[in-house]
Motif scaffolding. Structure first.
Motif, PDB file in Angstrom:
ATOM      1  N   ASN A  96       4.278  17.761 -27.318  1.00 33.81           N
ATOM      2  CA  ASN A  96       4.319  16.758 -26.230  1.00 33.81           C
ATOM      3  C   ASN A  96       3.386  17.061 -25.071  1.00 33.81           C
ATOM      4  OD1 ASN A  96       6.362  15.409 -27.612  1.00 33.81           O
ATOM      5  ND2 ASN A  96       7.901  16.839 -26.788  1.00 33.81           N
ATOM      6  N   ARG A  97       2.486  18.076 -25.198  1.00 36.77           N
ATOM      7  CA  ARG A  97       1.611  18.404 -24.058  1.00 36.77           C
ATOM      8  C   ARG A  97       0.314  17.626 -24.084  1.00 36.77           C
ATOM      9  NH1 ARG A  97       2.125  24.726 -24.817  1.00 36.77           N
ATOM     10  NH2 ARG A  97       4.368  24.655 -25.117  1.00 36.77           N
ATOM     11  N   THR A 102       7.746  22.298 -21.952  1.00 35.25           N
ATOM     12  CA  THR A 102       7.736  21.157 -22.882  1.00 35.25           C
ATOM     13  C   THR A 102       7.241  21.636 -24.232  1.00 35.25           C
ATOM     14  OG1 THR A 102       5.550  20.629 -22.052  1.00 35.25           O
ATOM     15  CG2 THR A 102       7.360  19.299 -21.189  1.00 35.25           C
ATOM     16  N   ASP A 103       7.725  21.016 -25.263  1.00 31.17           N
ATOM     17  CA  ASP A 103       7.324  21.375 -26.622  1.00 31.17           C
ATOM     18  C   ASP A 103       5.816  21.150 -26.782  1.00 31.17           C
ATOM     19  OD1 ASP A 103       8.631  21.895 -29.409  1.00 31.17           O
ATOM     20  OD2 ASP A 103       6.943  20.477 -29.669  1.00 31.17           O
TER      21      ASP A 103
END
Ligand code: CMC
Length: 428
Positions: free
Chosen positions: A427-428, A423-424
Motif C-alpha cells: 500500500n505504499r 503501512t503494508d
C-alpha cells in the motif's frame, strides 16, 4: 557574592551558577538546566560549550596564548624535550632529573611491538594510508594486552598502558610507512632517545649506516612539542567521549587518531602541501586561488588558514614559521612551495575577506614544509601530528577518568516526522 546567571522562560526566572577558571575564564553551569526547566541548549560544533573543566592546557585565542600546565609554549618549544613535555602533560609537573631518567628508561624498554603485529601490517595493501594503519594497530594493542581492556585496574596498570602506548606509537608509525612501501622494518634501538629512535626506524635502510642529523632531530622535537596538546579540540574530545564509556586507553586513542585524520583537523598538514603543489603545478597564480577560497560557490578553502579558537594569530604558527626558515637554511634546501606559501600568506593577511573573519595561518600551514624538508613522506604528515598529540590525548583521558566524568551523551532537538502508522509494503 558569587556571580549567577539568570534565564527567564515565560514567567519564571531560573538561576545558574557561574564557574570561574584560574585564568578568569567564565562559564554558566547549565548541568541542572533540563532538570529544572525541561529545556536543553543547542550549540552545533560546540562553539560555546565547555565540555569539562581541565587543569592541563590554557589557551586564549584572542591573545594567542598557549600554555601546558602553566608553562608558555614558547619556552617549552625552545628549551624542553618532547618526552619532558609528555611527562609534564600527563603528570602535571616538570620531572626532576631522576623522574625523567626513569620515565625515558621505561619508554625505551617498551618500544618493541609484538612480532604478530607484522601479520596485521602485511594484511594491508601496498600504499595503505598510514593513518588507517596506525589507528588499526593502536586499537589492536588492546588485544595484545588484554588486561588493559579494563581501565579501572588501578594506577600501576594505567601507568603501564600509558608507557606502552607512548613507546609503541613511533614504532607502529614508522613500520606502517615501511610496510606500505614494502621495505624491511627497522627495529627500535635503546641507544637512541625518543625522537632519534623514530628517525632511525623511518629512514634507516639495511644497505647503509644511518646518521641522525641534529638539525632534523631538533626540528622534529619542536614540532612534536607544538602539537602535544590543544585542550578540547575534535580529536581530544573524541578521546574523552570514547573513554567516558570506560573503553580502554588504546580504543580511545585509536578513535582520536581517526578524528585527527580529517582535513579540517590534523589532516590539514597533508592538505596544505597538496594545495601548494597544485597551485605550483597550475602556474602559481596566487590571486586565482585566493579568489577560489573566497568564493562561497566553490568548496575550496585555503588549507592551513583559520582556526576555531585563534582569531588573531596561532602562537604555534609563529614558532613554526621561524623554525621552517632555519631548518631549510641549515639543510640547504630551496623548496619552491615555501615561496608560494609565503606569497599566499602575504596576500591573505592583507585581504579583507580573511582579515574580517580572523583567518590567519595555523600551525599546519608551515609544518608540512618542515616535514618535507626532513624527508617525511606527505601521507605520514598527519601521523606525525598524532605522535605529537599523543601525550595530550593520554593526559586528557586520564584526567577524565580521575574526575569520574559521566558518560558523554549529548541531547538533541528532534525535527523528523511525528508519529505515523506502519503501512503494508503493497500500500505504499
Ligand atoms: N578558507 C576560506 N574561508 C574560510 C577558511 C579557509 N581556510 N576557514 C574559514 N573560512 C570562512 C568560512 O567560510 C566562514 O565564512 P562565512 O562567515 O562567510 O560563512 C568563516 O570563515 C568562519 O569559518 P567556519 O568554518 O565557521 O569556522 P570554524 O571555526 O567552524 O572552522 C576551521 C575552523 C579550522 C575548520 C576552518 O577555518 C578551516 O576549514 N580551515 C582550513 C582547514 C585547516 O587548516 N584546519 C587545521 C586547523 S589547525 C590544526 C588543528 O589543530 O586541527
Amino acid at each position: 557574592m558569587s556571580e549567577v546567571a539568570k534565564i527567564t522562560l515565560g514567567e519564571e526566572t531560573h538561576e545558574f551558577p557561574v564557574i570561574v577558571g584560574s585564568e578568569n575564564e567564565k562559564a554558566i553551569d547549565i548541568s541542572k538546566l533540563r532538570g529544572s526547566t525541561g529545556y536543553v541548549t543547542i550549540d552545533p560544533g560546540f562553539k560555546n560549550t565547555g565540555s569539562t573543566t581541565s587543569g592541563i592546557t590554557f589557551l586564549n585565542g584572542e591573545e594567542g596564548i598557549l600554555r601546558y600546565r602553566g608553562y608558555p609554549i614558547e619556552q617549552l618549544a625552545e628549551q624542553a624535550s618532547f618526552i619532558e613535555v609528555a611527562y609534564l602533560l600527563i603528570n602535571g609537573d616538570l620531572p626532576t632529573k631522576s623522574e625523567l631518567e626513569s620515565f625515558e628508561n621505561e619508554i625505551t624498554r617498551h618500544t618493541m611491538v609484538h612480532e604478530d603485529m607484522k601479520g596485521l601490517l602485511r594484511a594491508f595493501p601496498a600504499g595503505a594510508h598510514p593513518m588507517g594503519v596506525a589507528a588499526s594497530l593502536i586499537v589492536s594493542l588492546s588485544t595484545f594486552y588484554p588486561e588493559s581492556q579494563d581501565p579501572n585496574r588501578g594506577k600501576e596498570a594505567m601507568d603501564l598502558s600509558i608507557i606502552r602506548l607512548l613507546a609503541k606509537l613511533p614504532t607502529i608509525a614508522a613500520w606502517s610507512h615501511k610496510f606500505s612501501e614494502r621495505h624491511p622494518v627497522v627495529y627500535p634501538k635503546n641507544k637512541y632517545n625518543y625522537v632519534e629512535n623514530f628517525l632511525s626506524m623511518m629512514f634507516e635502510v639495511p644497505t647503509e649506516e644511518y646518521k641522525i642529523d641534529p638539525v632534523v632531530a631538533k626540528a622534529l622535537n619542536t614540532l612534536l612539542i607544538l602539537h602535544a596538546d590543544h585542550e578540547q579540540n575534535c580529536s581530544t574530545s573524541t578521546v574523552r567521549v570514547v573513554g567516558s564509556s570506560h573503553a580502554n586507553l588504546y580504543a580511545s586513542v585509536a578513535a582520536g587518531i581517526s578524528a585527527l585524520w580529517g582535513p579540517l583537523h590534523g589532516g590539514a598538514n597533508q592538505a596544505v602541501i597538496e594545495m601548494l603543489e597544485a597551485i605550483k603545478a597550475d602556474g602559481g597564480d596566487i590571486d586565482k586561488w585566493i579568489n577560489k577560497a573566497k568564493d562561497k560557490e566553490d568548496p575550496f578553502r585555503l588549507m592551513g588558514f583559520g582556526h576555531r579558537v585563534y582569531k588573531n594569530f596561532d602562537p604555534r604558527a609563529t614558532i613554526i614559521k621561524k623554525e621552517c626558515d632555519e631548518v631549510l637554511k641549515a639543510l640547504g634546501i630551496n623548496d619552491p612551495v615555501l615561496e608560494i606559501a609565503k606569497k599566499i600568506e602575504k596576500v591573505a593577511l592583507e585581504d579583507e575577506y580573511f582579515v574580517k573573519r580572523g583567518l590567519y595561518p595555523n600551525v599546519d600551514f608551515y609544518s608540512g614544509i618542515i616535514y618535507r624538508a626532513i624527508g617525511i613522506p606527505t601521507e605520514m604528515f598527519t601521523v606525525m601530528f598524532a605522535i605529537g598529540r599523543l601525550p595530550g590525548w593520554i593526559a586528557q583521558w586520564k584526567e577524565m577518568l580521575e574526575d569520574k566524568a559521566p558518560i558523554g551523551r549529548p541531547r538533541q532537538i528532534y525535527t523528523g516526522a511525528t508519529v505515523r502508522d506502519y503501512t503494508d509494503i503493497a500500500n505504499r
